[in-house]
Design a protein around this motif. Structure first.
Motif, short mmCIF file in Angstrom:
data_model
loop_
_atom_site.label_atom_id
_atom_site.label_comp_id
_atom_site.label_asym_id
_atom_site.label_seq_id
_atom_site.Cartn_x
_atom_site.Cartn_y
_atom_site.Cartn_z
N THR A 3 1.34 -2.62 3.40
CA THR A 3 0.41 -1.50 3.27
C THR A 3 -0.19 -1.25 4.67
O THR A 3 0.03 -2.03 5.59
N ASP A 58 -9.15 -5.80 -2.00
CA ASP A 58 -8.51 -4.57 -2.51
C ASP A 58 -7.19 -4.32 -1.79
O ASP A 58 -6.19 -3.96 -2.41
N GLU A 59 -7.20 -4.50 -0.46
CA GLU A 59 -5.98 -4.26 0.32
C GLU A 59 -4.89 -5.27 -0.04
O GLU A 59 -3.72 -4.93 -0.17
N ARG A 116 -3.37 -4.23 -3.27
CA ARG A 116 -2.43 -3.10 -3.09
C ARG A 116 -1.10 -3.62 -2.53
O ARG A 116 -0.02 -3.20 -2.94
N LYS A 166 2.71 -3.65 -4.13
CA LYS A 166 3.89 -3.09 -3.44
C LYS A 166 5.05 -4.07 -3.40
O LYS A 166 6.22 -3.68 -3.49
#
Ligand SMILES: C[S@@+](CC[C@H](N)C(=O)[O-])C[C@H]1O[C@@H](n2cnc3c(N)ncnc32)[C@H](O)[C@@H]1O
Length: 222
Positions: free
Chosen positions: A22, A154-155, A158, A162
């Protein structure tokens, strides 16, 4: 916390595939790499703990005296060995960071634990691993890891989405993936300060975007 050997013998390669990154993770890893290439240039000897498929062995071999990588995942060590076969100053060893003194005889100018390798190692092994590093490292230990904040979590989530890894549970800064096959943790800086200072290392940090941080431990006593 379970160790991630089985995970890295199989599906864990997805963590080493840039296609899954990300934006925040990409920035973290780009800044990590720039820092490592700048800081390790000309260093006599390097120990890359949890070297994976050899990313930093390949990148550092041309600019350091010699480099040794160790990792406990056989499939990754095989990839690292194949991809560094043309470098005469690279040694790649299959083994565990907690067994380092039985794997290497020499000491190293710098040690590197890149891309949150420390957060992949069960916390109960950290004392032993830092004892090993304090004996084996002459000058500096570099630990690259996740920062601890809700934005970073949160990252990370994500990013795990992915990669396609199933998140089983979140416990503080620890994310448990794939039925417990892999646990990825992060720790506050005060935790590393204690680990380093109690072994005679002073600590400095460098932020890598909002996601990552490099912890630099410098030996102050012998
Ligand atoms: C997130 S990957 C990072 C790989 C590499 N350092 C990089 O930056 O591309 C973590 C690595 O640590 C290895 N590892 C985890 N625990 C270990 C242990 N106790 N001893 C040796 N290697 C370990 C895994 O097999 C994996 O290759």
């Amino acid at each position: 916390m379970k160790d991630s050997q089985e995970f890295y013998e199989g599906m864990g390669l997805k963590f080493l595939d840039p296609q899954n990154e990300t934006e925040g993770i990409r920035e973290y890893l780009k800044l990590e790499e720039e820092f490592v290439l700048r800081t390790f240039k000309g260093v006599d000897s390097v120990l890359d703990v949890g070297c994976g498929e050899g990313r930093y062995l390949r990148k550092l071999a041309p600019i350091v005296g010699k480099i040794t990588g160790i990792d406990f995942a056989e499939q990754l060590v095989d990839l690292a060995k194949k991809s560094t076969a043309n470098f005469s100053n690279v040694t790649t060893l299959l083994g565990r960071a907690e067994h380092l003194p039985t794997l290497v005889e020499e000491t190293f100018t710098y040690a590197l634990l890149a891309w949150n390798t420390i957060g992949n190692i069960p916390q109960e092994l950290h004392q032993c691993i830092f004892d090993n590093l304090a004996k084996l490292v002459d000058e500096k230990i570099f630990i690259s890891t996740f920062q601890c904040s809700p934005e970073v979590m949160d990252e990370r989530l994500r990013y795990y989405a992915k990669t396609g890894f199933k998140v089983e549970n979140i416990d503080g800064n620890q994310v448990i993936l794939e039925g417990g096959l892999h646990c990825a943790n992060a720790y506050p800086l005060s935790y590393f300060q204690e680990l380093l200072e109690s072994r005679g290392f002073s600590m400095k940090t460098y932020d890598f975007g909002f996601v990552g941080v490099m912890i630099e431990g410098t030996k102050t006593s012998i």
